[in-house]
Enzyme design. Structure first.
Site, PDB file in Angstrom:
ATOM      1  CD  GLN A  73      -1.749  -2.284   1.813  1.00  0.00           C
ATOM      2  OE1 GLN A  73      -0.593  -2.707   1.840  1.00  0.00           O
ATOM      3  NE2 GLN A  73      -2.746  -2.962   2.348  1.00  0.00           N
TER       4      GLN A  73
ATOM      5  CG  ASP B 179      -6.903  -0.499  10.210  1.00  0.00           C
ATOM      6  OD1 ASP B 179      -5.741  -0.107  10.000  1.00  0.00           O
ATOM      7  OD2 ASP B 179      -7.743  -0.692   9.314  1.00  0.00           O
TER       8      ASP B 179
HETATM    9  O1  MRU Z   1      -5.312  -3.454   4.880  1.00  0.00           O
HETATM   10  P1  MRU Z   1      -5.582  -2.004   4.668  1.00  0.00           P
HETATM   11  O2  MRU Z   1      -4.933  -1.454   3.450  1.00  0.00           O
HETATM   12  O3  MRU Z   1      -7.059  -1.691   4.741  1.00  0.00           O
HETATM   13  O4  MRU Z   1      -4.912  -1.295   5.919  1.00  0.00           O
HETATM   14  C1  MRU Z   1      -5.068   0.074   6.083  1.00  0.00           C
HETATM   15  C2  MRU Z   1      -4.274   0.644   7.176  1.00  0.00           C
HETATM   16  O5  MRU Z   1      -3.637  -0.043   7.931  1.00  0.00           O
HETATM   17  C3  MRU Z   1      -4.368   2.125   7.368  1.00  0.00           C
HETATM   18  O6  MRU Z   1      -3.178   2.645   7.871  1.00  0.00           O
HETATM   19  C4  MRU Z   1      -5.509   2.420   8.354  1.00  0.00           C
HETATM   20  O7  MRU Z   1      -6.699   1.849   7.910  1.00  0.00           O
HETATM   21  C5  MRU Z   1      -5.717   3.867   8.541  1.00  0.00           C
HETATM   22  S1  MRU Z   1      -6.373   4.590   7.088  1.00  0.00           S
HETATM   23  C6  MRU Z   1      -6.669   6.219   7.334  1.00  0.00           C
END
Ligand code: MRU
Length: 348
Positions: free
Chosen positions: A196, A237
Site C-alpha cells: 500500500q 484501524d
Molecule cells: O489493509 P488495509 O490497506 O485496509 O490497511 C489500512 C491501514 O492499515 C491504514 O493505515 C488504516 O486503515 C488507517 S487509514 C486512514
C-alpha cells in the site's frame, strides 16, 4: 483531492479499484452487496475510514433489495445486511461503528414507516460520509502544527485520500502542512505484503507534489539511525480505550524503532476509529490473510510452493510508544485512558 475514493452514485457504490493502482485509475460500480463485500475483501476499497463509509453505503444497497412495507420484515432484512457486511474484514472498527450507527436508526424510530426509514438510513449514510470529510481536514490541521519547516517525516501503509473519502488521516496531516506553506520531505515505507505504501502512498503524494521517497520496510531502522527521520505519522484501524492502536503490520516495528532513536511517533485517527469497549490492544481482532499475498505479488512468485506462511495484516502499537494521537478534537497525549475519555466523553 480530486479523486473521490468512494461515493454513492446513481444507486450504486462507486469506488476506485485500488488493486489497479498505481498503473490505472479505474472505478468499480457496486450495484449489489455481494460485489461490495468482495471489493472490501480483496482491498479494492480499503483503509479504516473508507471501510466505515463503504459499510454505510452497503446498507443503502441492501435497501434496494427490499420490497414491501412490512416494518418487521424490513428491520430483519437490514440487520441481516449489516451482519453480512460485518463478515468482510474484522480489524477496522470504523466498519462496525458505521453499521452500529445504521442499525441505531431503526432502534431510534420504532414507529416509523418503511418509507420514512429508507430516507433516514440514506441520511445517516451521508452523515457518515460527510463526517469523514470534515474530520480528516480537522485532524490535518492539528497534525500539521506538529511539523516544523524542513523536517523529514515517515509513514507506513496508506492513510491518505484513498483510505478515506477524499483527504486522509496521516497523509491529511501532510496535505494540511503543505497547504499552510511548510516545506518537508516524506519517506514512504513500501508496506509488504500488499505494498500500500509503494502503490498508493507514493502515487498520492506524487500527485500532491509532496517530496516523497520510497523505501523498503527493512530500511527504516537505518534511516532512523542516520538521523534522517524527524517524526513518524501513521493511521489506525482500531484504538483501544488505553490508546493501544492497531494499524497495518509493520507499524509496531516503526514505533519501537522510533522509541529507540528518540523520534516522535504519532497516530492520526478520528473518533470513529476508537473502540472504547475494549480496554487494551490485546482484545483487537487481527485479520489473517491468504498465504498467496506473502508468497509473491500478482503473477510474481517469490517463494517455493509448499512453504508455510503466516500473514497477519495488522499489529498493535502499545500506547507507551505513541507520542500523541491526532484526532478531530486535538492531539491526545498520555495518560491515554483518562485523556481519551475526557476528549470523547460527549461523543462526537
Ligand atoms: O489493509 P488495509 O490497506 O485496509 O490497511 C489500512 C491501514 O492499515 C491504514 O493505515 C488504516 O486503515 C488507517 S487509514 C486512514
Amino acid at each position: 483531492m480530486n479523486y473521490p475514493t468512494i461515493s454513492w452514485t446513481k444507486g450504486c457504490v462507486r469506488i476506485i479499484d485500488q488493486t489497479k493502482l498505481p498503473h490505472k485509475l479505474e472505478y468499480i460500480n457496486c450495484r449489489h452487496i455481494q460485489t461490495l463485500w468482495d471489493a472490501i475483501k480483496r482491498l479494492s476499497v480499503r483503509g479504516a475510514p473508507a471501510l466505515g463509509v463503504a459499510a454505510s453505503f452497503g446498507v443503502l444497497l441492501g435497501l434496494k433489495e427490499f420490497k414491501g412495507q412490512d416494518r418487521e420484515a424490513f428491520d430483519k432484512h437490514i440487520n441481516k445486511v449489516c451482519d453480512y457486511i460485518a463478515t468482510s474484514r474484522p480489524t477496522a472498527v470504523n466498519l462496525f461503528n458505521a453499521l452500529r450507527d445504521m442499525k441505531q436508526v431503526l432502534k431510534d424510530h420504532l414507529q416509523a414507516s418503511v418509507a420514512v426509514l429508507r430516507e433516514l438510513l440514506e441520511k445517516k449514510a451521508f452523515e457518515i460520509y460527510e463526517l469523514d470529510r470534515t474530520t480528516c481536514r480537522k485532524m490535518g490541521k492539528y497534525g500539521a502544527a506538529l511539523i516544523k519547516n524542513g523536517q523529514t517525516l515517515m509513514t507506513v501503509c496508506n492513510a491518505g485520500a484513498l483510505a478515506t473519502v477524499d483527504y486522509g488521516t496521516a497523509l491529511g496531516v501532510f496535505y494540511s502542512a503543505k497547504e499552510s506553506g511548510k516545506k518537508f520531505k516524506v519517506y514512504a515505507c513500501e508496506t509488504r505484503p500488499l505494498l500500500q505504501g509503494a502503490r498508493l502512498t507514493a502515487w498520492e503524494l506524487l500527485r500532491a507534489k509532496i517530496d516523497v521517497t520510497l523505501i523498503c520496510d527493512n530500511m527504516a531502522a537505518t534511516l532512523m539511525k542516520q538521523g534522517k527521520v524527524d517524526a513518524i505519522f501513521a493511521g489506525a484501524d482500531r484504538i483501544a480505550a488505553n490508546g493501544d492502536a492497531a494499524n497495518k503490520i509493520g507499524t509496531y516495528s516503526l514505533a519501537v524503532l522510533a522509541k529507540h532513536h528518540g523520534i516522535p511517533f504519532y497516530i492520526v485517527a478520528p473518533f470513529s476509529t476508537f473502540d472504547l469497549n475494549i480496554p487494551t490492544g490485546k482484545q483487537i481482532p487481527i485479520e489473517e490473510r491468504d498465504k498467496s499475498e506473502v508468497l509473491g505479488f500478482g503473477a510474481f512468485q517469490a517463494a517455493p510452493k509448499g512453504v508455510k506462511v503466516y500473514n497477519p495484516a495488522f499489529d498493535v502499537t502499545d500506547h507507551q510508544l505513541i507520542k500523541g494521537i491526532v484526532t478531530e478534537k486535538g492531539v491526545i497525549t498520555s495518560p491515554y485512558t483518562k485523556n481519551i475519555q475526557k476528549t470523547f466523553q460527549k461523543g462526537r
